[in-house]
Design an enzyme around this catalytic site. Structure first.
Site, PDB file in Angstrom:
ATOM      1  N   HIS A   1      34.542  27.806  42.023  1.00 25.54           N
ATOM      2  CA  HIS A   1      34.893  29.033  42.724  1.00 25.54           C
ATOM      3  C   HIS A   1      33.872  30.102  42.402  1.00 25.54           C
ATOM      4  O   HIS A   1      33.358  30.195  41.297  1.00 25.54           O
ATOM      5  CB  HIS A   1      36.312  29.498  42.380  1.00 25.54           C
ATOM      6  CG  HIS A   1      36.610  29.623  40.927  1.00 25.54           C
ATOM      7  ND1 HIS A   1      36.799  28.541  40.097  1.00 25.54           N
ATOM      8  CD2 HIS A   1      36.762  30.720  40.143  1.00 25.54           C
ATOM      9  CE1 HIS A   1      37.066  28.947  38.870  1.00 25.54           C
ATOM     10  NE2 HIS A   1      37.035  30.282  38.872  1.00 25.54           N
TER      11      HIS A   1
ATOM     12  N   HIS B   1      33.129  34.080  42.212  1.00 24.22           N
ATOM     13  CA  HIS B   1      33.749  35.394  42.075  1.00 24.22           C
ATOM     14  C   HIS B   1      32.913  36.407  42.849  1.00 24.22           C
ATOM     15  O   HIS B   1      31.699  36.450  42.692  1.00 24.22           O
ATOM     16  CB  HIS B   1      33.775  35.838  40.607  1.00 24.22           C
ATOM     17  CG  HIS B   1      34.655  35.033  39.734  1.00 24.22           C
ATOM     18  ND1 HIS B   1      35.911  35.463  39.350  1.00 24.22           N
ATOM     19  CD2 HIS B   1      34.469  33.828  39.143  1.00 24.22           C
ATOM     20  CE1 HIS B   1      36.458  34.552  38.561  1.00 24.22           C
ATOM     21  NE2 HIS B   1      35.601  33.554  38.419  1.00 24.22           N
TER      22      HIS B   1
ATOM     23  N   GLN C   1      35.146  29.247  32.649  1.00 22.13           N
ATOM     24  CA  GLN C   1      35.863  28.590  33.746  1.00 22.13           C
ATOM     25  C   GLN C   1      37.233  28.177  33.253  1.00 22.13           C
ATOM     26  O   GLN C   1      37.372  27.476  32.252  1.00 22.13           O
ATOM     27  CB  GLN C   1      35.093  27.371  34.254  1.00 22.13           C
ATOM     28  CG  GLN C   1      35.735  26.730  35.468  1.00 22.13           C
ATOM     29  CD  GLN C   1      34.922  25.565  36.053  1.00 22.13           C
ATOM     30  OE1 GLN C   1      33.897  25.164  35.515  1.00 22.13           O
ATOM     31  NE2 GLN C   1      35.412  25.028  37.155  1.00 22.13           N
TER      32      GLN C   1
END
Length: 115
Positions: A101, A103, A95
Protein backbone atom coordinates in the site's frame (compact mmCIF):
# COMPACT_ATOMS: atom_id res chain seq x y z
CA UNK A 1 -6.98 -12.63 -2.38
CA UNK A 2 -6.01 -13.59 1.12
CA UNK A 3 -8.86 -14.24 3.54
CA UNK A 4 -6.76 -13.20 6.55
CA UNK A 5 -5.67 -9.89 4.95
CA UNK A 6 -7.50 -6.76 6.15
CA UNK A 7 -7.01 -5.00 2.82
CA UNK A 8 -8.34 -7.98 0.86
CA UNK A 9 -11.42 -7.88 3.09
CA UNK A 10 -11.82 -4.16 2.30
CA UNK A 11 -11.55 -4.95 -1.42
CA UNK A 12 -14.23 -7.65 -1.04
CA UNK A 13 -16.48 -5.30 0.96
CA UNK A 14 -16.21 -7.47 4.08
CA UNK A 15 -14.43 -4.78 6.13
CA UNK A 16 -15.37 -1.09 6.31
CA UNK A 17 -13.32 1.69 4.75
CA UNK A 18 -13.97 5.26 3.70
CA UNK A 19 -13.16 4.84 0.02
CA UNK A 20 -12.10 7.89 -1.95
CA UNK A 21 -11.33 6.16 -5.26
CA UNK A 22 -11.63 2.78 -6.91
CA UNK A 23 -11.24 1.27 -10.35
CA UNK A 24 -10.48 -2.16 -11.79
CA UNK A 25 -6.89 -2.16 -10.49
CA UNK A 26 -6.67 -0.05 -7.32
CA UNK A 27 -8.67 1.19 -4.35
CA UNK A 28 -7.90 4.22 -2.19
CA UNK A 29 -9.34 4.91 1.24
CA UNK A 30 -8.70 7.15 4.23
CA UNK A 31 -6.21 5.90 6.82
CA UNK A 32 -7.95 5.19 10.14
CA UNK A 33 -4.95 6.66 12.04
CA UNK A 34 -4.10 9.69 9.88
CA UNK A 35 -0.63 11.20 10.21
CA UNK A 36 -1.63 14.28 8.19
CA UNK A 37 -4.85 16.12 7.29
CA UNK A 38 -4.87 14.18 4.03
CA UNK A 39 -3.78 10.56 4.58
CA UNK A 40 -5.02 7.94 2.16
CA UNK A 41 -3.87 4.41 1.48
CA UNK A 42 -3.77 3.30 -2.14
CA UNK A 43 -3.73 -0.46 -2.66
CA UNK A 44 -3.78 -2.80 -5.63
CA UNK A 45 -6.70 -5.21 -5.88
CA UNK A 46 -4.11 -7.93 -6.44
CA UNK A 47 -2.69 -9.22 -3.16
CA UNK A 48 1.07 -8.68 -3.00
CA UNK A 49 2.54 -9.09 0.49
CA UNK A 50 5.48 -6.67 0.25
CA UNK A 51 7.31 -4.72 -2.41
CA UNK A 52 9.90 -7.52 -2.31
CA UNK A 53 7.20 -9.89 -3.59
CA UNK A 54 6.34 -7.78 -6.67
CA UNK A 55 7.73 -8.86 -10.02
CA UNK A 56 7.80 -7.68 -13.62
CA UNK A 57 4.14 -8.63 -14.07
CA UNK A 58 3.26 -6.00 -11.43
CA UNK A 59 4.94 -3.08 -13.22
CA UNK A 60 1.69 -1.60 -14.50
CA UNK A 61 -0.17 -1.75 -11.18
CA UNK A 62 2.81 -0.30 -9.29
CA UNK A 63 2.82 2.64 -11.69
CA UNK A 64 -0.92 3.01 -11.29
CA UNK A 65 -0.50 3.35 -7.52
CA UNK A 66 1.74 6.39 -8.09
CA UNK A 67 -0.51 7.97 -10.71
CA UNK A 68 -3.52 7.48 -8.46
CA UNK A 69 -1.65 9.23 -5.63
CA UNK A 70 -0.98 12.21 -7.92
CA UNK A 71 -4.61 12.35 -9.02
CA UNK A 72 -5.92 12.18 -5.45
CA UNK A 73 -3.45 14.84 -4.28
CA UNK A 74 -4.71 17.21 -6.97
CA UNK A 75 -8.34 16.44 -6.06
CA UNK A 76 -7.59 17.07 -2.37
CA UNK A 77 -6.07 20.46 -3.22
CA UNK A 78 -2.54 19.54 -2.14
CA UNK A 79 -1.05 18.90 -5.57
CA UNK A 80 0.64 22.30 -5.75
CA UNK A 81 1.43 22.89 -2.06
CA UNK A 82 3.10 19.49 -1.75
CA UNK A 83 2.50 15.96 -0.59
CA UNK A 84 4.41 12.81 0.26
CA UNK A 85 4.00 9.26 -0.99
CA UNK A 86 5.58 6.41 0.94
CA UNK A 87 5.57 2.63 0.87
CA UNK A 88 6.94 0.66 3.81
CA UNK A 89 8.46 -2.75 3.17
CA UNK A 90 8.47 -5.22 6.07
CA UNK A 91 8.13 -4.66 9.81
CA UNK A 92 11.47 -2.87 10.25
CA UNK A 93 10.20 -0.10 7.98
CA UNK A 94 6.80 0.08 9.67
CA UNK A 95 4.67 -2.16 7.44
CA UNK A 96 1.83 -3.48 9.57
CA UNK A 97 -0.56 -4.82 6.92
CA UNK A 98 1.10 -7.24 4.54
CA UNK A 99 -0.63 -6.16 1.34
CA UNK A 100 1.40 -3.48 -0.41
CA UNK A 101 0.00 0.00 0.00
CA UNK A 102 1.09 3.48 -0.84
CA UNK A 103 0.55 6.24 1.72
CA UNK A 104 -0.51 9.64 0.39
CA UNK A 105 0.11 12.33 3.01
CA UNK A 106 -0.38 16.08 2.77
CA UNK A 107 -2.06 19.16 4.09
CA UNK A 108 0.75 20.03 6.50
CA UNK A 109 4.47 20.75 6.28
CA UNK A 110 6.40 17.50 5.91
CA UNK A 111 9.75 17.15 7.68
CA UNK A 112 12.90 15.39 6.48
CA UNK A 113 14.15 12.91 7.38
CA UNK A 114 10.78 11.32 8.09
CA UNK A 115 12.12 8.90 10.58
Amino acid sequence: MSTDCLFCRIIDGDAPAEKVYEDDDVIAFRDIFPAAPTHCLIIPRKHINTLNDADESDTQVLGKLMLTASRLAKEAGIGESGYRVAMNCNRGAGQSVFHIHLHLLGGRQMKWPPG
